[in-house]
Design a protein around this motif. Structure first.
Motif, PDB file in Angstrom:
ATOM      1  N   TYR A 147       0.937  -1.157   0.057  1.00 34.59           N
ATOM      2  CA  TYR A 147      -0.085  -0.103   0.152  1.00 34.59           C
ATOM      3  C   TYR A 147       0.761   1.324   0.037  1.00 34.59           C
ATOM      4  O   TYR A 147       0.415   2.254  -0.307  1.00 34.59           O
ATOM      5  CB  TYR A 147      -0.865   0.124   1.110  1.00 34.59           C
ATOM      6  CG  TYR A 147      -0.352  -0.301   2.414  1.00 34.59           C
ATOM      7  CD1 TYR A 147       0.376   0.744   3.270  1.00 34.59           C
ATOM      8  CD2 TYR A 147      -0.641  -1.682   3.030  1.00 34.59           C
ATOM      9  CE1 TYR A 147       0.884   0.394   4.442  1.00 34.59           C
ATOM     10  CE2 TYR A 147      -0.030  -1.685   4.356  1.00 34.59           C
ATOM     11  CZ  TYR A 147       0.745  -0.672   5.167  1.00 34.59           C
ATOM     12  OH  TYR A 147       1.365  -1.004   6.513  1.00 34.59           O
TER      13      TYR A 147
ATOM     14  N   TYR B 181      -5.464  -8.244  -8.459  1.00 35.82           N
ATOM     15  CA  TYR B 181      -4.818  -7.002  -8.382  1.00 35.82           C
ATOM     16  C   TYR B 181      -4.091  -6.464  -9.626  1.00 35.82           C
ATOM     17  O   TYR B 181      -3.270  -7.421  -9.960  1.00 35.82           O
ATOM     18  CB  TYR B 181      -3.926  -6.943  -6.939  1.00 35.82           C
ATOM     19  CG  TYR B 181      -3.283  -5.576  -6.786  1.00 35.82           C
ATOM     20  CD1 TYR B 181      -3.788  -4.668  -6.703  1.00 35.82           C
ATOM     21  CD2 TYR B 181      -2.044  -5.720  -6.541  1.00 35.82           C
ATOM     22  CE1 TYR B 181      -3.439  -3.260  -6.452  1.00 35.82           C
ATOM     23  CE2 TYR B 181      -1.401  -4.449  -6.165  1.00 35.82           C
ATOM     24  CZ  TYR B 181      -2.091  -3.241  -6.176  1.00 35.82           C
ATOM     25  OH  TYR B 181      -1.504  -2.301  -5.853  1.00 35.82           O
ATOM     26  N   VAL B 189      -8.395  -3.386  -9.789  1.00 34.77           N
ATOM     27  CA  VAL B 189      -8.728  -4.464  -9.674  1.00 34.77           C
ATOM     28  C   VAL B 189      -9.593  -5.190 -10.889  1.00 34.77           C
ATOM     29  O   VAL B 189     -10.380  -4.600 -11.358  1.00 34.77           O
ATOM     30  CB  VAL B 189      -9.561  -4.563  -8.381  1.00 34.77           C
ATOM     31  CG1 VAL B 189     -10.306  -5.973  -8.202  1.00 34.77           C
ATOM     32  CG2 VAL B 189      -8.990  -4.027  -7.115  1.00 34.77           C
ATOM     33  N   CYS B 208      -4.239   3.125  -3.665  1.00 29.74           N
ATOM     34  CA  CYS B 208      -4.603   1.696  -2.776  1.00 29.74           C
ATOM     35  C   CYS B 208      -4.183   0.587  -3.151  1.00 29.74           C
ATOM     36  O   CYS B 208      -3.619   0.449  -4.446  1.00 29.74           O
ATOM     37  CB  CYS B 208      -6.228   1.645  -2.474  1.00 29.74           C
ATOM     38  SG  CYS B 208      -6.967   3.486  -1.715  1.00 29.74           S
ATOM     39  N   ILE B 211      -6.418  -6.836  -2.280  1.00 24.23           N
ATOM     40  CA  ILE B 211      -8.111  -7.220  -2.323  1.00 24.23           C
ATOM     41  C   ILE B 211      -8.267  -7.923  -1.044  1.00 24.23           C
ATOM     42  O   ILE B 211      -7.663  -9.073  -0.851  1.00 24.23           O
ATOM     43  CB  ILE B 211      -8.209  -8.102  -3.552  1.00 24.23           C
ATOM     44  CG1 ILE B 211      -7.875  -7.119  -5.003  1.00 24.23           C
ATOM     45  CG2 ILE B 211      -9.643  -8.383  -3.610  1.00 24.23           C
ATOM     46  CD1 ILE B 211      -7.833  -7.965  -6.097  1.00 24.23           C
ATOM     47  N   SER B 221      -9.832  -2.308  -0.139  1.00 22.48           N
ATOM     48  CA  SER B 221      -8.139  -2.293  -0.248  1.00 22.48           C
ATOM     49  C   SER B 221      -7.499  -1.383   0.748  1.00 22.48           C
ATOM     50  O   SER B 221      -8.149  -0.421   1.255  1.00 22.48           O
ATOM     51  CB  SER B 221      -7.935  -1.827  -1.692  1.00 22.48           C
ATOM     52  OG  SER B 221      -8.425  -2.708  -2.807  1.00 22.48           O
TER      53      SER B 221
END
Lengths: 177, 414
Positions: A147, B181, B189, B208, B211, B221
């Motif tokens: 992330y 992803y 996605v 982000c 999944i 996410s």
């Protein structure tokens, strides 16, 4: 000593006490081959401190190694992760023959101990040939989950270009920080 | 030249009759030799065994995995094969036998398992000339009895490349959609309809990643600012709505692992420092349910931390969370672990420790009432099997994979 080396050594030492010599040789062989893999993924890792990348606090590099582009201690490599192109037919600022520079890159800020100045270093990857497998240089300092993709070394950054296969990493000087 | 049995090259597509003729010729030659040999033996020994039986000719067959055997202790072990073209190996960990494998393409991630159909799925990447050339991504359906690919549908070439985690793809609860992803490096996605085996579209999730499915029509996410992006789907697999769930965690203070596990409607995200973040669905969004520490005072003083490649596993029926632990400083979140600590997530306490025979980077637990713990490490070709309740080491399965990455328990059909 890189994290990879330490992990491999620890795993080998641990397992060696519990396995036969023959199976240990098999493991070591796998570890060596496995070592080709782990640093395959270049990292976009920030340099948390503008100091020479020492490996570990107790493993301070000698001046010869901080000026050796084939050493993980080379001052430009403070935020690198991968195989050093210097060991693969290229150099710290050139890709090996037959490879293609990745258009996606990340930068680190590294202190040059020779002049006391900090420089911005671009860690371009060389792609289009399968992994070089020599001179792995891999650290997880500042590494973060996906992330924060610019800080993740689980991502193959050759993905931004025409050629997906990762071969090795360079460290091109961009300018004074 | 077209091969023929007479040319000495076996074409296994030939009819059984042709194979029989070819085999017959081999047997005939062999029998002539055998008769001569028997005469020599008889002359030498002066006797021929009266009970000697002639061996029957054989047909080569291909195994098909039966449905009527328990697969409770079977696993799919992803073999990264040095970051080249990999596979998922199917292993019966009770017998220690490899049962087969499926090819999962360049830098393989993981497989997805149906519990409704005898199928598994993989998003596979191929390069036109092996290591160079045009990239093609496909969604592939494998039959779990024959292990044959039974559908191969091209999708946009955007799947993330690198190391896989359990969060790189997922199924909606009703198994209508597979979510995969993408990272190009724009993140999105891909949505695939499993019933029609058709690619639907991609949903952008800028900022982000990854999944985490939360029902029939929802996933979330994790985002770089510590929030979660929740996407609600319509019945066609398109985006119905999106909701930002703020303040799930603080990535600057204590990042959570993206390698979360789920069970009983909750997602469990351990943090680098050893707290457990529990996320639950709240209608069209998700929220942080609670945070509790995995570490007591002694563990903190001992610098025990979670870490590894696939460092967590969850036994849904028993509510047990398995965490791979090591001792180390900051930024050791990918160190191999030497112990697995087991937590009761209802009681919020550690219930046992498993001391590993071999250090591990990946762990997984079976979901039956007598569960086993599987462990592997990237550099170690062997798969280790432990009793997941007593912690005793059961067996080592050697040469399980060149480069073991993701371990997945085989999920039985419902």
């Amino acid at each position: 000593m890189s994290l990879l080396d330490r992990l491999t050594e620890e795993a080998t030492r641990r397992i060696s006490s519990e396995t036969s010599r023959r199976s240990l040789l098999g493991l070591v062989g796998a570890a060596l081959v496995g070592g080709v893999v782990y640093p395959l993924l270049p990292v976009a890792r920030k340099s948390n401190n503008a100091d020479v990348d020492n490996g570990t606090a107790s493993d301070a590099p000698q001046l010869t190694s901080v000026n050796d582009p084939r050493s993980c201690d080379y001052w430009r490599y403070c935020a690198i992760d991968g195989w050093l192109c210097s060991c693969c037919g290229g150099s710290h600022k050139s890709c090996p023959p037959g490879t293609v520079p990745s258009p996606v890159t990340w930068v680190g800020t590294c202190l040059n101990p020779n002049d006391g100045k900090s420089y911005i270093i671009s860690y371009n990857d060389c792609c289009g040939v399968q992994g070089c497998g020599r001179c792995s240089c891999h650290r997880n300092e500042g590494e973060r989950p996906q992330y924060r993709p610019s800080l993740s070394n689980d991502i193959n950054w050759c993905l931004g270009g025409e050629q997906l296969a990762y071969n090795c990493s360079t460290a091109v000087l961009i300018g004074e920080a | 030249m077209k091969n023929s049995p007479g040319a000495g090259v076996i074409n296994w597509q030939n009819s059984k009759r042709q194979r029989g003729a070819f085999a017959g010729r081999i047997v005939e030659d062999a029998m002539n030799g055998l008769a001569l040999l028997m005469l020599v033996i008889a002359a030498t020994l002066g006797a021929v065994p009266s009970t000697a039986q002639t061996l029957e000719p054989e047909d080569l067959t291909v195994e098909v995995l039966p449905n009527d055997v328990s697969r409770d202790h079977w696993v799919w072990l992803t073999d990264y094969v040095l970051g080249l073209y990999g596979k998922a190996v199917l292993i019966d960990t009770d017998s220690g036998d490899v049962k087969g494998a499926v090819d999962t393409g360049w830098e393989p991630m993981k497989v997805e398992q149906s519990r409704k159909r005898s199928e598994i799925y993989a998003i596979r990447v191929f390069l036109e000339r092996g290591f160079r050339g045009k990239r093609t991504d496909v969604f592939t359906v494998f039959d779990t009895n024959t292990l044959n690919p039974i559908a191969d549908i091209e999708i946009p070439p955007k799947r993330l490349s690198g190391f896989g985690t359990m969060a790189h793809s997922g199924l909606t609860s009703d198994e209508r959609f597979l979510l995969s992803y993408n990272f190009t490096p724009a993140s999105s996605v891909a949505v695939i309809n499993l019933e029609s085996r058709a690619y639907i579209d991609e949903i952008e999730i800028a900022g982000c990643a990854l999944i985490y499915p939360t029902g029939d029509r929802q996933f979330f996410s994790l985002c770089g600012d510590g929030s979660a992006l929740v996407v609600n789907l319509n019945d066609q697999g398109g985006e119905l709505s999106r909701v930002e769930a703020p303040d799930i965690f603080d990535p600057d203070v204590d990042p959570v692992f993206e390698k979360a596990v789920t069970g009983n409607g909750l997602w469990y995200f351990p943090s680098f420092s050893g707290d457990l973040y529990v996320v639950e669905r709240k209608g069209d969004t998700v929220a942080l349910k609670e945070i509790w520490s995995l570490l007591d005072k002694a563990a903190k003083e001992g610098l025990w931390k979670p870490g590894g490649f696939q460092p967590f596993a969850f036994h849904e029926g028993k509510g047990l969370l398995y965490i791979l632990m090591h001792q180390g400083d900051e930024d050791t979140h990918k160190e191999l672990g030497e112990e697995v600590w087991v937590y009761d997530v209802v009681e919020k306490k550690r219930v046992s420790k498993i001391l590993l025979k071999v250090m591990a980077g990946s762990i997984e637990v079976s979901q039956d009432d007598a569960p086993v713990l599987y462990t592997a490490a990237l550099f170690d070709p062997n798969l280790q099997i432990y009793d997941a309740l007593s912690g005793s080491h059961r067996r080592t399965i050697t040469e399980a994979a060149f480069t073991p990455t993701v371990i997945q328990s085989v999920r039985p059909l419902q």
